[in-house]
Design a protein around this motif. Sequence first.
Motif, PDB file in Angstrom:
ATOM      1  N   LEU A 114       0.831  -1.195   0.000  1.00 38.34           N
ATOM      2  CA  LEU A 114       0.000   0.000   0.000  1.00 38.34           C
ATOM      3  C   LEU A 114       0.870   1.250   0.000  1.00 38.34           C
ATOM      4  CD1 LEU A 114      -2.756  -0.873   2.642  1.00 38.34           C
ATOM      5  CD2 LEU A 114      -3.000  -0.793   0.148  1.00 38.34           C
ATOM      6  N   SER A 115       0.425   2.271  -0.705  1.00 37.87           N
ATOM      7  CA  SER A 115       1.145   3.543  -0.710  1.00 37.87           C
ATOM      8  C   SER A 115       1.065   4.163   0.690  1.00 37.87           C
ATOM      9  CB  SER A 115       0.533   4.492  -1.739  1.00 37.87           C
ATOM     10  OG  SER A 115      -0.776   4.858  -1.334  1.00 37.87           O
ATOM     11  N   PRO A 116       1.994   5.049   1.038  1.00 33.19           N
ATOM     12  CA  PRO A 116       1.926   5.700   2.356  1.00 33.19           C
ATOM     13  C   PRO A 116       0.581   6.385   2.635  1.00 33.19           C
ATOM     14  CG  PRO A 116       4.092   6.038   1.405  1.00 33.19           C
ATOM     15  CD  PRO A 116       3.248   5.387   0.334  1.00 33.19           C
ATOM     16  N   PRO A 117      -0.015   7.124   1.678  1.00 30.15           N
ATOM     17  CA  PRO A 117      -1.328   7.701   1.978  1.00 30.15           C
ATOM     18  C   PRO A 117      -2.397   6.636   2.252  1.00 30.15           C
ATOM     19  CG  PRO A 117      -0.352   8.838   0.109  1.00 30.15           C
ATOM     20  CD  PRO A 117       0.509   7.643   0.394  1.00 30.15           C
ATOM     21  N   SER A 118      -2.314   5.505   1.557  1.00 33.95           N
ATOM     22  CA  SER A 118      -3.283   4.436   1.776  1.00 33.95           C
ATOM     23  C   SER A 118      -3.057   3.757   3.128  1.00 33.95           C
ATOM     24  CB  SER A 118      -3.222   3.417   0.636  1.00 33.95           C
ATOM     25  OG  SER A 118      -4.369   2.609   0.617  1.00 33.95           O
ATOM     26  N   GLN A 119      -1.796   3.679   3.546  1.00 35.78           N
ATOM     27  CA  GLN A 119      -1.487   3.153   4.888  1.00 35.78           C
ATOM     28  C   GLN A 119      -2.108   4.052   5.963  1.00 35.78           C
ATOM     29  OE1 GLN A 119       0.297   0.468   5.972  1.00 35.78           O
ATOM     30  NE2 GLN A 119       1.492  -0.217   4.226  1.00 35.78           N
ATOM     31  N   LEU A 120      -1.979   5.370   5.768  1.00 32.74           N
ATOM     32  CA  LEU A 120      -2.535   6.320   6.730  1.00 32.74           C
ATOM     33  C   LEU A 120      -4.055   6.190   6.792  1.00 32.74           C
ATOM     34  CD1 LEU A 120      -2.420   8.761   8.644  1.00 32.74           C
ATOM     35  CD2 LEU A 120      -2.406  10.236   6.614  1.00 32.74           C
ATOM     36  N   SER A 121      -4.701   6.171   5.628  1.00 33.51           N
ATOM     37  CA  SER A 121      -6.163   6.084   5.630  1.00 33.51           C
ATOM     38  C   SER A 121      -6.641   4.742   6.202  1.00 33.51           C
ATOM     39  CB  SER A 121      -6.737   6.321   4.229  1.00 33.51           C
ATOM     40  OG  SER A 121      -6.346   5.317   3.329  1.00 33.51           O
ATOM     41  N   LEU A 122      -5.856   3.681   6.027  1.00 30.82           N
ATOM     42  CA  LEU A 122      -6.218   2.386   6.604  1.00 30.82           C
ATOM     43  C   LEU A 122      -6.431   2.498   8.108  1.00 30.82           C
ATOM     44  CD1 LEU A 122      -6.515  -0.747   6.520  1.00 30.82           C
ATOM     45  CD2 LEU A 122      -4.016  -0.845   6.793  1.00 30.82           C
ATOM     46  N   GLN A 123      -5.542   3.203   8.782  1.00 33.12           N
ATOM     47  CA  GLN A 123      -5.678   3.350  10.230  1.00 33.12           C
ATOM     48  C   GLN A 123      -6.956   4.105  10.596  1.00 33.12           C
ATOM     49  OE1 GLN A 123      -3.814   1.408  12.068  1.00 33.12           O
ATOM     50  NE2 GLN A 123      -2.978   0.873  10.066  1.00 33.12           N
ATOM     51  N   LEU A 124      -7.280   5.146   9.818  1.00 34.61           N
ATOM     52  CA  LEU A 124      -8.493   5.918  10.070  1.00 34.61           C
ATOM     53  C   LEU A 124      -9.752   5.105   9.764  1.00 34.61           C
ATOM     54  CD1 LEU A 124      -7.389   9.318   8.497  1.00 34.61           C
ATOM     55  CD2 LEU A 124      -7.485   8.733  10.940  1.00 34.61           C
ATOM     56  N   GLN A 125      -9.621   4.140   8.873  1.00 39.25           N
ATOM     57  CA  GLN A 125     -10.769   3.335   8.441  1.00 39.25           C
ATOM     58  C   GLN A 125     -10.975   2.090   9.305  1.00 39.25           C
ATOM     59  OE1 GLN A 125      -9.169   2.973   4.537  1.00 39.25           O
ATOM     60  NE2 GLN A 125     -10.183   4.815   3.775  1.00 39.25           N
ATOM     61  N   GLY A 126     -10.154   1.905  10.325  1.00 43.02           N
ATOM     62  CA  GLY A 126     -10.365   0.793  11.251  1.00 43.02           C
ATOM     63  C   GLY A 126      -9.296  -0.272  11.233  1.00 43.02           C
ATOM     64  N   GLY A 127      -8.283  -0.137  10.363  1.00 46.56           N
ATOM     65  CA  GLY A 127      -7.211  -1.125  10.309  1.00 46.56           C
ATOM     66  C   GLY A 127      -7.689  -2.441   9.725  1.00 46.56           C
ATOM     67  N   PRO A 128      -6.834  -3.460   9.752  1.00 48.46           N
ATOM     68  CA  PRO A 128      -7.221  -4.777   9.224  1.00 48.46           C
ATOM     69  C   PRO A 128      -8.457  -5.313   9.934  1.00 48.46           C
ATOM     70  CG  PRO A 128      -4.858  -4.694   9.610  1.00 48.46           C
ATOM     71  CD  PRO A 128      -5.431  -3.452  10.234  1.00 48.46           C
ATOM     72  N   MET A 129      -9.267  -6.069   9.210  1.00 46.34           N
ATOM     73  CA  MET A 129     -10.488  -6.646   9.778  1.00 46.34           C
ATOM     74  C   MET A 129     -10.186  -7.688  10.838  1.00 46.34           C
ATOM     75  SD  MET A 129     -13.056  -7.322   6.581  1.00 46.34           S
ATOM     76  CE  MET A 129     -13.991  -5.986   5.864  1.00 46.34           C
ATOM     77  N   SER A 130     -11.101  -7.830  11.765  1.00 41.15           N
ATOM     78  CA  SER A 130     -11.066  -8.934  12.717  1.00 41.15           C
ATOM     79  C   SER A 130     -11.538 -10.201  11.997  1.00 41.15           C
ATOM     80  CB  SER A 130     -12.004  -8.636  13.895  1.00 41.15           C
ATOM     81  OG  SER A 130     -13.352  -8.661  13.445  1.00 41.15           O
ATOM     82  N   SER A 131     -11.373 -11.348  12.619  1.00 40.36           N
ATOM     83  CA  SER A 131     -11.810 -12.598  11.986  1.00 40.36           C
ATOM     84  C   SER A 131     -13.321 -12.609  11.764  1.00 40.36           C
ATOM     85  CB  SER A 131     -11.367 -13.811  12.810  1.00 40.36           C
ATOM     86  OG  SER A 131     -11.878 -13.721  14.121  1.00 40.36           O
ATOM     87  N   ASP A 132     -14.093 -12.031  12.676  1.00 37.36           N
ATOM     88  CA  ASP A 132     -15.541 -11.956  12.487  1.00 37.36           C
ATOM     89  C   ASP A 132     -15.889 -11.050  11.301  1.00 37.36           C
ATOM     90  OD1 ASP A 132     -15.993 -13.667  14.601  1.00 37.36           O
ATOM     91  OD2 ASP A 132     -16.513 -12.063  16.024  1.00 37.36           O
ATOM     92  N   GLU A 133     -15.174  -9.931  11.171  1.00 41.13           N
ATOM     93  CA  GLU A 133     -15.415  -9.021  10.047  1.00 41.13           C
ATOM     94  C   GLU A 133     -15.037  -9.689   8.720  1.00 41.13           C
ATOM     95  OE1 GLU A 133     -14.754  -4.525  11.720  1.00 41.13           O
ATOM     96  OE2 GLU A 133     -12.990  -5.833  11.657  1.00 41.13           O
ATOM     97  N   VAL A 134     -13.948 -10.458   8.736  1.00 41.01           N
ATOM     98  CA  VAL A 134     -13.540 -11.190   7.531  1.00 41.01           C
ATOM     99  C   VAL A 134     -14.645 -12.143   7.098  1.00 41.01           C
ATOM    100  CG1 VAL A 134     -11.956 -12.976   6.674  1.00 41.01           C
ATOM    101  CG2 VAL A 134     -11.049 -10.951   7.827  1.00 41.01           C
ATOM    102  N   ALA A 135     -15.195 -12.889   8.038  1.00 38.52           N
ATOM    103  CA  ALA A 135     -16.258 -13.852   7.708  1.00 38.52           C
ATOM    104  C   ALA A 135     -17.486 -13.134   7.155  1.00 38.52           C
ATOM    105  CB  ALA A 135     -16.621 -14.667   8.944  1.00 38.52           C
ATOM    106  N   ALA A 136     -17.855 -12.024   7.763  1.00 43.43           N
ATOM    107  CA  ALA A 136     -19.019 -11.270   7.288  1.00 43.43           C
ATOM    108  C   ALA A 136     -18.766 -10.697   5.896  1.00 43.43           C
ATOM    109  CB  ALA A 136     -19.359 -10.153   8.276  1.00 43.43           C
ATOM    110  N   PHE A 137     -17.557 -10.199   5.665  1.00 47.05           N
ATOM    111  CA  PHE A 137     -17.228  -9.646   4.347  1.00 47.05           C
ATOM    112  C   PHE A 137     -17.287 -10.737   3.286  1.00 47.05           C
ATOM    113  CE2 PHE A 137     -14.289  -8.525   0.949  1.00 47.05           C
ATOM    114  CZ  PHE A 137     -14.741  -7.257   0.612  1.00 47.05           C
ATOM    115  N   ARG A 138     -16.708 -11.887   3.569  1.00 47.01           N
ATOM    116  CA  ARG A 138     -16.724 -12.996   2.595  1.00 47.01           C
ATOM    117  C   ARG A 138     -18.140 -13.422   2.237  1.00 47.01           C
ATOM    118  NH1 ARG A 138     -11.797 -16.402   5.224  1.00 47.01           N
ATOM    119  NH2 ARG A 138     -10.135 -15.508   3.955  1.00 47.01           N
ATOM    120  N   ALA A 139     -19.052 -13.312   3.180  1.00 44.91           N
ATOM    121  CA  ALA A 139     -20.428 -13.733   2.952  1.00 44.91           C
ATOM    122  C   ALA A 139     -21.236 -12.715   2.136  1.00 44.91           C
ATOM    123  CB  ALA A 139     -21.130 -13.967   4.298  1.00 44.91           C
TER     124      ALA A 139
END
Length: 194
Positions: free
Chosen positions: A116-141
């Motif tokens: 990820l580009s540095p600006p995308s890394q920064l926005s990732l933190q503001l957007q909640g960071g990597p998903m939790s395992s529960d969020e991953v399962a919900a996203f996949r569904a």
Amino acid sequence: MNVIERIRELFAQRGNSQYGHEAVSQLEHALQAAALAESDDASDALITASLLHDVGHLLHDLPDDAPDQGIDDRHEELAAAWLTDHFGEAVSEPARLHVAAKRYLCATSGSYRKHLSPPSQLSLQLQGGPMSSDEVAAFRAHPWSNDAVRLRIWDDQAKVSDLRTPDLEYFLKYVQRCLPAGDAPAPTTTDPAQ
């Protein structure tokens, strides 16, 4: 004003603004994402979603450096709301989910985040960071998760300075095909006798 005219207007008014701290403008980013989708044989709807996934940046009044100020502009929600007013889910949902797809890929791919580009890394933190395992399962569904991931990958690649792409008018043919019949501009007709 019909939606095609509004899209032209939005890009004319704000398309030349910087895309975050990336090396491209909002318009260049949109055109590159659409070109990548087209080259990957995406559907008309997914090409349209790729072109318009960041329309929220053109709709809000926040400064370009909002992430530097710790502000998540929630552009994906603005984009989804606007797109839902004009298109079906095949356009609006991948756009709505493109930020979630970044969080998903950061949680599920060991190599994705480091690219990820540095600006995308920064926005990732503001957007909640990597998903939790529960969020991953919900996203996949979610029924549009695969299209959202495809869009996300094109989004990440659509940041190349001075890359030549077709212009906005070229991609508006895909947008036109995705509009409900009542929202499409009337076709131009000519009298064959003239």
